[in-house]
Design a protein around this motif. Structure first.
Motif, PDB file in Angstrom:
ATOM      1  N   MET A   1       0.894  -1.708   0.238  1.00  0.00           N
ATOM      2  CA  MET A   1      -0.116   0.022  -0.085  1.00  0.00           C
ATOM      3  C   MET A   1       1.208   1.132   0.123  1.00  0.00           C
ATOM      4  N   SER A   2       0.500   2.666  -0.658  1.00  0.00           N
ATOM      5  CA  SER A   2       1.300   3.039  -1.243  1.00  0.00           C
ATOM      6  C   SER A   2       1.873   4.477   0.431  1.00  0.00           C
ATOM      7  N   ILE A   3       1.797   4.741   0.586  1.00  0.00           N
ATOM      8  CA  ILE A   3       1.855   5.952   2.013  1.00  0.00           C
ATOM      9  C   ILE A   3       0.963   7.258   1.690  1.00  0.00           C
ATOM     10  N   THR A   4       0.372   7.693   0.623  1.00  0.00           N
ATOM     11  CA  THR A   4      -0.447   7.896   0.442  1.00  0.00           C
ATOM     12  C   THR A   4      -2.090   7.228   0.570  1.00  0.00           C
ATOM     13  N   ASP A   5      -2.096   6.638   0.073  1.00  0.00           N
ATOM     14  CA  ASP A   5      -3.239   5.620   0.508  1.00  0.00           C
ATOM     15  C   ASP A   5      -3.198   5.054   2.613  1.00  0.00           C
ATOM     16  N   ARG A   6      -2.159   4.676   2.417  1.00  0.00           N
ATOM     17  CA  ARG A   6      -1.582   4.994   4.068  1.00  0.00           C
ATOM     18  C   ARG A   6      -2.536   6.075   4.987  1.00  0.00           C
ATOM     19  N   LEU A   7      -2.003   7.431   4.995  1.00  0.00           N
ATOM     20  CA  LEU A   7      -2.341   8.447   5.561  1.00  0.00           C
ATOM     21  C   LEU A   7      -3.680   8.657   4.917  1.00  0.00           C
ATOM     22  N   ALA A   8      -4.393   8.731   4.018  1.00  0.00           N
ATOM     23  CA  ALA A   8      -5.396   8.482   3.827  1.00  0.00           C
ATOM     24  C   ALA A   8      -6.989   7.526   4.809  1.00  0.00           C
ATOM     25  N   GLU A   9      -5.818   6.193   5.243  1.00  0.00           N
ATOM     26  CA  GLU A   9      -6.701   5.599   6.121  1.00  0.00           C
ATOM     27  C   GLU A   9      -6.909   5.906   7.045  1.00  0.00           C
ATOM     28  N   LEU A  10      -5.914   7.160   7.929  1.00  0.00           N
ATOM     29  CA  LEU A  10      -5.380   7.563   9.143  1.00  0.00           C
ATOM     30  C   LEU A  10      -6.634   8.946   8.720  1.00  0.00           C
ATOM     31  N   GLY A  11      -6.919   9.103   7.875  1.00  0.00           N
ATOM     32  CA  GLY A  11      -7.595  10.715   7.935  1.00  0.00           C
ATOM     33  C   GLY A  11      -6.879  11.789   7.869  1.00  0.00           C
TER      34      GLY A  11
END
Length: 152
Positions: A1-11
């Motif tokens: 998973m990309s960093i951008t996706d992880r950040l989005a998951e964390l809001g």
């Protein structure tokens, strides 16, 4: 998973990288390392001020440290020309906690940043670290954290 996706998951949406407040640069890139200047505790509402052991508890201090970590990643993104996916790993964080002379839970406060880095980056977020006390920090903020990051 990309960093951008992880950040989005964390809001989390990375803010624009904060501008330096004096005669220094926000980061320096040397080879594949990015040295990020100290990021003070602030969020979209402004500065997060306080002194641990006096008028701020550990949980609130850890939340302030988390904000520092978000601002560190914003600086790394800027150092990478806007491409946070170039971030390979967090190498080291150095955390400063505005605290009273008898306060001894600096590591718990800086865990707010360390825990966030691991949540956002997985194993690449694991890093070496120092967590120290300071009698005062710029503008009365609760926490300041600097970091070293490896990029591609």
């Amino acid at each position: 998973m990309s960093i951008t996706d992880r950040l989005a998951e964390l809001g989390v949406t990375l803010p624009d990288a904060p501008a330096p407040a004096a005669n220094y640069v926000p980061f320096v890139v040397v080879g594949n390392l990015v040295y990020v200047s100290g990021q003070i505790s602030m969020d979209a509402s402004g500065l997060i001020c306080g002194k641990l052991g006096e008028n701020m508890d550990v949980e609130t201090g850890a939340a302030a440290a988390r904000c520092c970590a978000i601002n560190l990643l914003a600086q790394v993104k800027a150092a990478c020309g806007g491409d946070i996916e170039r971030l390979e790993r967090v190498v080291k964080l150095t955390g400063f906690v505005n605290s009273t002379a008898d306060f001894s839970e600096q590591p718990k406060v800086i865990n707010g940043a360390s825990d966030f880095m691991v949540e956002a980056l997985g194993d690449a977020g694991r890093h070496s670290r120092s967590a120290v006390s300071a009698a005062a920090l710029p503008l009365g903020v609760a926490v300041e954290i600097e970091g070293i990051f490896q990029i591609r």
